[in-house]
Every structure is written in C-alpha cells, then in structure tokens.
Write a protein that holds these residues in place. Structure first.
Motif, short mmCIF file in Angstrom:
data_model
loop_
_atom_site.label_atom_id
_atom_site.label_comp_id
_atom_site.label_asym_id
_atom_site.label_seq_id
_atom_site.Cartn_x
_atom_site.Cartn_y
_atom_site.Cartn_z
N ILE A 85 44.64 22.41 29.10
CA ILE A 85 43.63 23.01 30.00
C ILE A 85 42.27 22.97 29.32
O ILE A 85 42.10 23.52 28.23
N ASP A 86 41.30 22.35 29.97
CA ASP A 86 39.92 22.33 29.50
C ASP A 86 39.17 23.45 30.21
O ASP A 86 38.96 23.39 31.43
N THR A 87 38.78 24.49 29.45
CA THR A 87 38.08 25.64 30.04
C THR A 87 36.58 25.60 29.73
O THR A 87 35.87 26.58 29.98
N SER A 88 36.08 24.48 29.21
CA SER A 88 34.68 24.42 28.77
C SER A 88 33.69 24.47 29.92
O SER A 88 32.49 24.69 29.69
N ASN A 89 34.16 24.27 31.14
CA ASN A 89 33.26 24.30 32.30
C ASN A 89 33.37 25.61 33.09
O ASN A 89 32.91 25.69 34.23
N ILE A 90 33.95 26.64 32.48
CA ILE A 90 33.97 27.97 33.10
C ILE A 90 32.68 28.69 32.71
O ILE A 90 32.36 28.81 31.53
N GLU A 91 31.93 29.16 33.70
CA GLU A 91 30.66 29.83 33.49
C GLU A 91 30.85 31.34 33.40
O GLU A 91 31.64 31.92 34.15
N ALA A 92 30.11 31.97 32.51
CA ALA A 92 30.11 33.44 32.40
C ALA A 92 28.88 33.99 33.11
O ALA A 92 27.79 33.44 32.99
N ASP A 93 29.06 35.08 33.84
CA ASP A 93 27.98 35.69 34.61
C ASP A 93 27.90 37.18 34.27
O ASP A 93 28.87 37.92 34.48
N SER A 94 26.75 37.60 33.75
CA SER A 94 26.59 39.00 33.35
C SER A 94 26.40 39.93 34.55
O SER A 94 26.47 41.15 34.40
N GLN A 95 26.15 39.35 35.75
CA GLN A 95 25.84 40.17 36.92
C GLN A 95 27.04 40.43 37.82
O GLN A 95 26.92 41.09 38.84
N ARG A 96 28.19 39.87 37.46
CA ARG A 96 29.38 40.12 38.29
C ARG A 96 30.60 40.25 37.37
O ARG A 96 30.69 39.60 36.34
N PRO A 97 31.55 41.11 37.75
CA PRO A 97 32.73 41.29 36.91
C PRO A 97 33.72 40.15 37.10
O PRO A 97 33.68 39.44 38.11
N THR A 98 34.59 39.98 36.15
CA THR A 98 35.73 39.09 36.35
C THR A 98 36.60 39.68 37.45
O THR A 98 36.95 40.87 37.41
N THR A 99 36.89 38.88 38.46
CA THR A 99 37.73 39.37 39.56
C THR A 99 39.10 39.77 39.03
O THR A 99 39.77 38.99 38.33
N SER A 100 39.52 40.99 39.33
CA SER A 100 40.83 41.45 38.88
C SER A 100 41.53 42.21 39.99
O SER A 100 40.89 42.87 40.82
N LYS A 101 42.85 42.08 40.02
CA LYS A 101 43.69 42.81 40.97
C LYS A 101 44.74 43.56 40.16
O LYS A 101 45.57 42.95 39.49
N THR A 102 44.68 44.88 40.21
CA THR A 102 45.62 45.71 39.47
C THR A 102 46.66 46.27 40.43
O THR A 102 46.32 47.02 41.36
N ARG A 103 47.89 45.88 40.23
CA ARG A 103 48.98 46.31 41.11
C ARG A 103 49.77 47.42 40.41
O ARG A 103 50.18 47.27 39.26
N ILE A 104 49.99 48.51 41.12
CA ILE A 104 50.79 49.63 40.62
C ILE A 104 52.20 49.45 41.17
O ILE A 104 52.39 49.43 42.39
N MET A 105 53.17 49.30 40.29
CA MET A 105 54.53 48.98 40.70
C MET A 105 55.48 50.13 40.36
O MET A 105 55.46 50.66 39.25
N ALA A 106 56.30 50.50 41.33
CA ALA A 106 57.42 51.41 41.08
C ALA A 106 58.67 50.55 41.09
O ALA A 106 59.17 50.17 42.15
N GLY A 107 59.12 50.18 39.89
CA GLY A 107 60.19 49.20 39.82
C GLY A 107 59.68 47.87 40.36
O GLY A 107 58.66 47.35 39.92
N ALA A 108 60.39 47.33 41.37
CA ALA A 108 59.98 46.06 41.96
C ALA A 108 59.06 46.25 43.17
O ALA A 108 58.62 45.27 43.77
#
Length: 326
Positions: A85-108
C-alpha cells in the motif's frame, strides 16, 4: 511469480472503532443498557478497508484521500503499513477530523454508534491536488504510461470524491493501455450523474432507490431500474441485494441483466461488505476477468465478509476455497 495487479483507490478514509462489553442491566439514568467494558479494537474503514481487501486479494494499492491532523489519522496510517500500500498521496487537513465511526457493542449486537466527521467537500487545495494526481497517474502510454490495472472510487459522500475527479479519471482511463482500464465506483450520492461513463457502479438497494426514487423489490423491478441507470449514466451496474444476491446489468452486452444468486450464510455483520464487493470486482477486472466473472467472484467475497464480525478482510485464498466448495 506473476506480477501483482496494481489498483488506484481514491475515496473517503475512515477509522472504524469497536468498544465491546456485556449488557446485563438497564441504566437507572435512562432506558439504555449499561455496557460493562471488555475490549476495544480499531480497524481501517471506507476506502482504507477497500485497500486492505485488495491487498488480501493479491493486488498492490495506491491510496488517495484525506485524514485529519489528529491521533486518529496517525493511527489509521499505522494500520495501513504494508509494502503493498502506497499511502504517500494521503493528504492531512488541520481543519477537519479523521472520519471515525465508534460502535458500542453488547456481545455481537450493536447498541449505539458515534460518528465524528465533516462531510462537506474537501478544501479546494486538496481537490486540485487530487486532480493533478489523476492527470499524472492516468496517462496514455504514448506519454509515459500508467502503472495501474484498475481504478476504484470509494465514495462515502464525505467530500473527497468530486464530480470533476471522477470525470477526469474516466476520461484519462479510456486512453491507458490498448483497451483502457476499468473505473469502478462504490456510490453513496443521491444522484449518480457524477459517475457517468464509469465502467461499473455498485449500489445497494437503498442507494439505487434513493438515487432513482423507484422500488427494486422484485427481480423485474431491479432489472428495469438497473437498465435505466446503466443507459442514463453510460455504465454497467452491479446491484447488491443482500440475501437475494446481486443483479448485473452489462452495458457492453446490450444492457443484458443477469442474477448472481447468493448461497446460504450465517450473517454476523454487514459492515464493510460493500467495500469487499468493490475490491473483489476491481481485483478480478485488474487480473483480466470479464465483468460477469469478476462480479461472481465478488458475490462469493461478500458471502464471506458478512459471516465475519465488524469491518473485515477477505483473502483470495478464502474466496478460492469457498468457490471450490460450491
């Protein structure tokens, strides 16, 4: 050893987080379960999940997208460390967060999800950078050649995949190699016109109904709508239909439609199954499979993906094993 196919993946990068515990009582503060923490896990999602699936299916990947200048972005990059995987073309932006999805799981079972994102278009600076990259990376062989066997757009409508970007990629890809190279799009927009001219788009039932305003419940309805979309936007359509399998409308074969049925499988989690489908199709086309064969390959990959918990990786060996057992 055969050369590994090379795929350019452009799209919305995400971090999928899972907090898992047990639930045995309701909170006295609100009618919600109390989760007794057991573990947490972070996995690449969105275009990053497509990239990891492609690597597991035997491809090299160049990944293009945006992360925030934050701990989540650094973590996501660390999860993508791979010689393939070549990640050298991923841009960092100080004005927006990294998109994240946090799932709360009770077992499955998922009991809640917390999203952190900015879904507006990326800054004009990033948009111009990505356009330049597409012009540079997808060039006719007469002026330097191209290193890719397929292009994937993983569009989660978070601002990276613009109409201009898809148009330029489709335009340039036509002149790469003797017959051009395929452009595959996993769509999330309410309007598919941004994807006009792509080789294939891979909407699910909800996405195609949102884009067309038409029901696709029956095989006849699905066939008619897929043909309308294929004709209007000049692309083949692979409609994913959960337990009903898939329906392929092949633009290059007179808008012929065919059902690709799924085999019974115990569904654990559908998260990321669309990423697996687009990766498997792209891997198949990059290896020289015809469209129908690549889509049948993808159906098998999807069956494996939904049998695993969370955003999961499907390997080429797993696909081959399941195909052999059919």
């Amino acid at each position: 050893m055969d050369k590994r196919p090379s795929v350019l993946v452009i799209g919305d990068l995400m971090l999928d987080r899972y907090i898992t515990g047990t639930a045995s009582r309701l909170s006295p503060e609100a009618p919600v379960p109390v989760i007794l923490y057991q573990s947490n896990e972070d996995r690449p999602g969105g275009a990053a999940n497509v990239a990891l699936n492609l690597v597991a299916m035997g491809c090299d990947v160049t990944l293009v997208g945006v992360i925030g200048e934050d701990a989540e972005g650094e973590l996501l990059l660390s999860l993508l460390l791979s010689p393939h995987i070549d990640t050298s073309n991923i841009e960092a932006d100080s004005q927006r967060p990294t998109t994240s999805k946090t799932r709360i799981m009770a077992g499955a079972h998922q009991v809640a999800r917390v999203d952190r994102e900015i879904a507006s278009d990326v800054w004009e600076h990033h948009a111009h950078t990505f356009l330049r990259l597409v012009r540079k990376m997808l060039r006719p062989e007469s002026i330097g050649g191209h290193p890719f066997d397929a292009v994937v757009f993983s569009d989660y409508a978070k601002g990276v995949v613009t109409e201009d970007l898809v148009r330029k990629a489709v335009e340039n890809a036509r002149f790469c190699g003797e017959d051009g190279i395929p452009v595959i799009v996993d769509p999330k927009r309410k309007d598919f016109r941004a994807y006009k001219g792509a080789t294939l788009i891979t909407p699910n039932v909800a996405e195609i109904q949102l884009a067309t305003g038409k029901s696709v419940g029956s095989n006849e309805e699905a066939s008619t709508v897929a043909q309308d979309v294929a004709e209007r936007y000049e692309c083949s359509v692979l409609l994913t239909r959960s337990e009903k399998g898939m329906l392929l409308c092949d633009k290059e074969n007179g808008l012929k439609t065919m059902l690709i049925t799924s085999r019974p499988v115990s569904v654990s989690d559908v998260s990321g199954a669309g990423d697996t489908v687009v990766a498997a199709v792209a891997a198949g086309l990059a290896r020289g499979l015809d469209l129908e064969a690549a889509c049948r390959h993808a159906e098998v990959a999807a069956e494996i993906a939904v049998s695993k918990p969370g955003t999961s990786i499907v390997t080429e060996a797993e696909i081959i094993k399941r195909e052999a057992a059919a």
